[in-house]
Design a protein around this motif. Structure first.
Motif, short mmCIF file in Angstrom:
data_model
loop_
_atom_site.label_atom_id
_atom_site.label_comp_id
_atom_site.label_asym_id
_atom_site.label_seq_id
_atom_site.Cartn_x
_atom_site.Cartn_y
_atom_site.Cartn_z
N MET A 1 0.84 -1.21 0.00
CA MET A 1 0.00 0.00 0.00
C MET A 1 0.87 1.24 0.00
O MET A 1 1.95 1.25 0.58
CB MET A 1 -0.83 0.04 1.29
N LEU A 2 0.35 2.28 -0.66
CA LEU A 2 1.04 3.57 -0.62
C LEU A 2 0.22 4.50 0.28
O LEU A 2 -0.90 4.87 -0.07
CB LEU A 2 1.15 4.16 -2.04
N ASN A 3 0.76 4.80 1.44
CA ASN A 3 0.06 5.70 2.37
C ASN A 3 0.91 6.95 2.56
O ASN A 3 1.96 6.90 3.19
CB ASN A 3 -0.16 5.00 3.72
N LEU A 27 -5.31 6.48 -5.41
CA LEU A 27 -5.40 6.45 -3.94
C LEU A 27 -6.72 7.05 -3.48
O LEU A 27 -7.37 7.79 -4.22
CB LEU A 27 -4.25 7.25 -3.33
N VAL A 28 -7.08 6.76 -2.25
CA VAL A 28 -8.25 7.39 -1.64
C VAL A 28 -7.77 8.65 -0.92
O VAL A 28 -6.81 8.61 -0.14
CB VAL A 28 -8.94 6.43 -0.64
N SER A 75 -14.17 2.06 6.04
CA SER A 75 -15.11 2.00 4.92
C SER A 75 -14.40 1.94 3.56
O SER A 75 -15.04 1.98 2.52
CB SER A 75 -16.11 3.17 4.97
N ASN A 76 -13.06 1.90 3.57
CA ASN A 76 -12.30 1.80 2.31
C ASN A 76 -11.30 0.65 2.40
O ASN A 76 -10.11 0.82 2.13
CB ASN A 76 -11.56 3.12 2.02
N LYS A 77 -11.82 -0.52 2.77
CA LYS A 77 -10.95 -1.67 3.04
C LYS A 77 -10.16 -2.14 1.82
O LYS A 77 -9.08 -2.71 1.96
CB LYS A 77 -11.78 -2.83 3.60
N ASP A 78 -10.69 -1.88 0.61
CA ASP A 78 -10.01 -2.38 -0.59
C ASP A 78 -9.09 -1.34 -1.23
O ASP A 78 -8.61 -1.54 -2.35
CB ASP A 78 -11.05 -2.84 -1.63
N LYS A 104 -4.19 -2.49 11.01
CA LYS A 104 -4.60 -3.02 9.70
C LYS A 104 -3.38 -3.55 8.94
O LYS A 104 -3.40 -3.67 7.70
CB LYS A 104 -5.28 -1.91 8.90
N ASN A 105 -2.31 -3.82 9.68
CA ASN A 105 -1.07 -4.37 9.11
C ASN A 105 -0.48 -3.52 8.00
O ASN A 105 0.05 -4.03 7.01
CB ASN A 105 -1.29 -5.79 8.57
#
Ligand code: AMP
Length: 190
Positions: A1-3, A27-28, A75-78, A104-105
């Protein structure tokens, strides 16, 4: 993931760059300011309480924004990843975000800070106020308070990520495309 944490004072260009980044990286976009303005528009109790502080240029309490972010992560698990824009704004928020992501690892990949001096910020925000209709953009005193809140409560968040080796800074003055190119270069090295 890119956070990604997109960091910088009010008026630094975080919103503008976020729009380009979400498109490129799928991304969200999580902007606590946008979420709060949405609550205000919907006339919720949370929105009414937050508006009193926002209109004065003061940060809303940590637990309020941490709760909002927690809900959005759930609400954005994917999601492929998130851009955090205007959050975290205190060290307590940064600590809470680390804990939420760890549960959430996942983790913050890095912070990109847009550097813009105070005079330029004042100018940009007053100009933006003409179109945005935002009450907190319209008044030089409120703008001053937002910049002061940033310097006293938010600037220390940069050290939090520096200690984790995740801090990167970029000159936030220049063309939108040139700044975007710098940000994508930094992200490429995460
Ligand atoms: P922004 O749109 O990010 O400039 O935020 C507008 C206003 O919303 C700020 O001046 C604060 O009153 C409030 N706000 C937005 N994000 C946060 C946050 N992470 N912590 C506390 N207050 C916030």
């Amino acid at each position: 993931m890119l956070n990604l944490v997109l960091f910088g004072p009010p008026g630094a260009g975080k919103g503008t760059q976020s729009q380009k980044l979400i498109e490129k990286y799928q991304l969200v976009h999580l902007s606590t300011g946008d979420i709060l303005r949405n609550e205000i528009a919907n006339g919720t109790e949370l929105g009414l309480e937050a508006k009193k502080l926002m209109d004065q240029g003061i940060l809303v309490p940590d637990h309020v924004v941490i709760g909002m972010i927690s809900n959005k992560l759930d609400s954005n698990k994917d999601a492929k990843g998130f851009i955090f824009d205007g959050f975290p704004r205190t060290v307590a928020q940064a600590e809470a975000l680390d804990a939420l992501l760890a549960s959430k690892n996942t983790a913050i990949s890095g912070m990109v800070a847009l550097e813009v001096d105070d005079d330029e910020l004042q100018k940009r925000l007053l100009l933006r106020g003409k179109d945005s209709g935002r009450p907190d953009d319209a008044n030089p005193e409120i703008i001053r308070r937002r910049i002061d809140e940033y310097n006293s409560k938010t600037a220390p968040v940069a050290s939090f990520y520096k200690e984790q080796g995740k801090y990167h800074s970029i000159n936030g003055i220049g063309s939108i495309d040139a700044i975007f190119a710098e940000i994508t270069k930094v992200i490429g090295n995460f």
